[in-house]
Design an enzyme around this catalytic site. Structure first.
Site, short mmCIF file in Angstrom:
data_model
loop_
_atom_site.label_atom_id
_atom_site.label_comp_id
_atom_site.label_asym_id
_atom_site.label_seq_id
_atom_site.Cartn_x
_atom_site.Cartn_y
_atom_site.Cartn_z
N CYS A 164 32.90 1.96 2.40
CA CYS A 164 34.20 1.82 1.73
C CYS A 164 34.52 2.99 0.80
CB CYS A 164 34.27 0.52 0.96
SG CYS A 164 34.42 -0.89 2.04
N SER A 165 33.52 3.78 0.44
CA SER A 165 33.78 4.91 -0.45
C SER A 165 34.00 6.21 0.31
CB SER A 165 32.61 5.08 -1.43
OG SER A 165 32.52 3.96 -2.26
#
Ligand code: COA
Length: 381
Positions: A164-165
């Protein structure tokens, strides 16, 4: 020598963003109806085993739970019909030939074209493409190189995955190329076809994800359009955790005992993630703001990772010192769901146009790894 240009050389900014949203979307009502039909079928088929205590009876999902627990009301997907067919419950994509543009590249290109257009950027001036996403359609050739080729960019590209980053890690990587003088214009593309790695038959997580693609054009201030966002500072952090995991991979492809095992798709301990990530991220934001000489309480807007409305409420409260208004911490979760690394970029793309020159904000992502990234930005005067 042009002094303005030399002053600006090596100063990274965000010139523009782009967004591709799939046409189809699934409401919570449609999702739950399909899921519950699947559960009823499953329980009927395994009635004897369930009665004998040899199999577990599956439970219905609920629209109310989903909205209350996550803030999600619907999600966009690339291939709706099979996902909500109780007999299938997963996306089915036609396998494309090697001569066709692949699906991830197609949506990445669409988002990129919008970013390039909004910046008025000629592809001849773009140096690099980073495809930063949670899952790649294939190991190689890199998605980024295919996107680069489709856009007609003469330079280099590579893929990176920090779950997600990925997008914020991509922005820092691009910014570092600019800071080091190795590139002046870098596209960070995040095509997230999350529907392919979500277990649509798992009650705990079937509602979480949606598909989308975003693009961020990171450039040297010397070539950026007048309307841009100065990157004040970027910070990345990772801490290993098994609480969000996906074991899909080439090593277990042919391993008989791994076939059908649920951990070959997204699995998580949602409660633990919630408890561990909120303080980590809030602390990281405040610490980085202070390092940059920014009062975190005075941030005009936070474009947070879009995984869970409750998590964002808590993080924003810890940073701002009060309950955040929608205007201070906008959400796109309700219509997009969790779009992995693209979430905070969608929020920035859709909710940054109204800010005034000089306003300071934060793009922040967090997720599997654990991983977290902050990008402090200021609208150029
Ligand atoms: N429908 C109805 N009830 C459900 C349900 C569903 N789809 N899924 C779970 N429940 C039930 C559970 O069985 C449980 O019941 P019990 O209390 O009787 O045991 C109850 O609802 C609470 O379940 P829990 O899993 O603890 O829910 P939660 O409030 O923690 O919310 C998440 C679940 C996943 C939404 C939340 O934990 C979350 O978002 N965490 C962070 C996740 C995250 O950011 N991940 C990053 C991914 S990139």
């Amino acid at each position: 020598m042009n002094t303005i240009a030399s002053e600006n050389t090596g100063r990274p900014v965000i010139s523009s963003t782009g967004l591709f949203t799939p046409e189809e979307s699934i409401s919570n009502e449609e999702l739950v109806e399909a899921f519950n039909a699947f559960v009823d079928r499953h329980n009927a088929e395994h009635a004897d085993a369930i009665a004998a205590g040899e199999a577990e009876e599956l439970q219905h999902s609920s629209v109310e739970f989903i909205e209350k627990a996550s803030g999600i009301k619907s999600r966009h997907v690339m291939n709706k019909a099979p996902i909500i067919d109780p007999a299938i419950m997963e996306p089915r994509h036609r396998e494309r030939s090697n001569d066709e543009l692949s699906l991830m590249a197609e949506i990445g290109v669409a988002a990129s074209r919008q970013a390039l257009e909004r910046a008025g950027r000629d592809v001849a001036d773009v140096d690099a493409v980073l495809c930063a996403a949670s899952n790649m359609e294939r190991p190689y050739p890199a998605m980024a190189v295919e996107i680069q080729q489709a856009l007609g960019i003469d330079g280099f590209g590579f893929d990176m995955n920090v779950a997600c980053s990925s997008a914020t890690f991509g922005i820092q990587t691009a910014a570092d190329y600019v800071r080091a003088g190795n590139a002046k214009s870098v596209l960070v593309v995040s095509p997230e076809i999350t529907s392919g790695h979500l277990n649509w038959r798992d009650r705990d997580s079937h509602f979480i994800f949606g598909d989308v693609a975003t693009a961020v054009l990171v450039e040297d201030a010397s070539i950026a359009p007048a309307e841009h966002w100065d990157i004040l500072g970027t910070k990345l952090k990772t801490v290993f955790s098994n609480n969000i995991r996906n074991n899909f991979g080439f090593l277990n492809r042919a391993c008989p005992e791994s076939q059908g095992s649920p951990d070959k798709l997204f699995v998580q301990e949602g409660r633990k993630v919630f408890k561990e990530v909120v303080p980590m991220v809030a602390h990281m934001i405040v610490e980085e703001a202070e390092r940059l000489g920014i009062d975190p309480k005075a941030l005009r807007r936070m474009w947070l990772h879009q995984a869970n409305a409750g998590m964002n409420r808590l993080i924003a409260h810890k940073v701002l010192g009060h309950e955040a208004e929608e205007d201070e911490s906008p959400t796109v979760l309700d219509t997009y769901g969790n779009t992995s690394s693209a979430g905070s970029i969608i929020a920035f793309h859709q909710h940054s146009g109204d800010l005034a020159p000089g306003d300071t904000g934060l793009i922040c992502s967090f997720g599997a790894g654990y991983s977290a990234g902050t990008v402090f930005v200021r609208k150029a005067a």
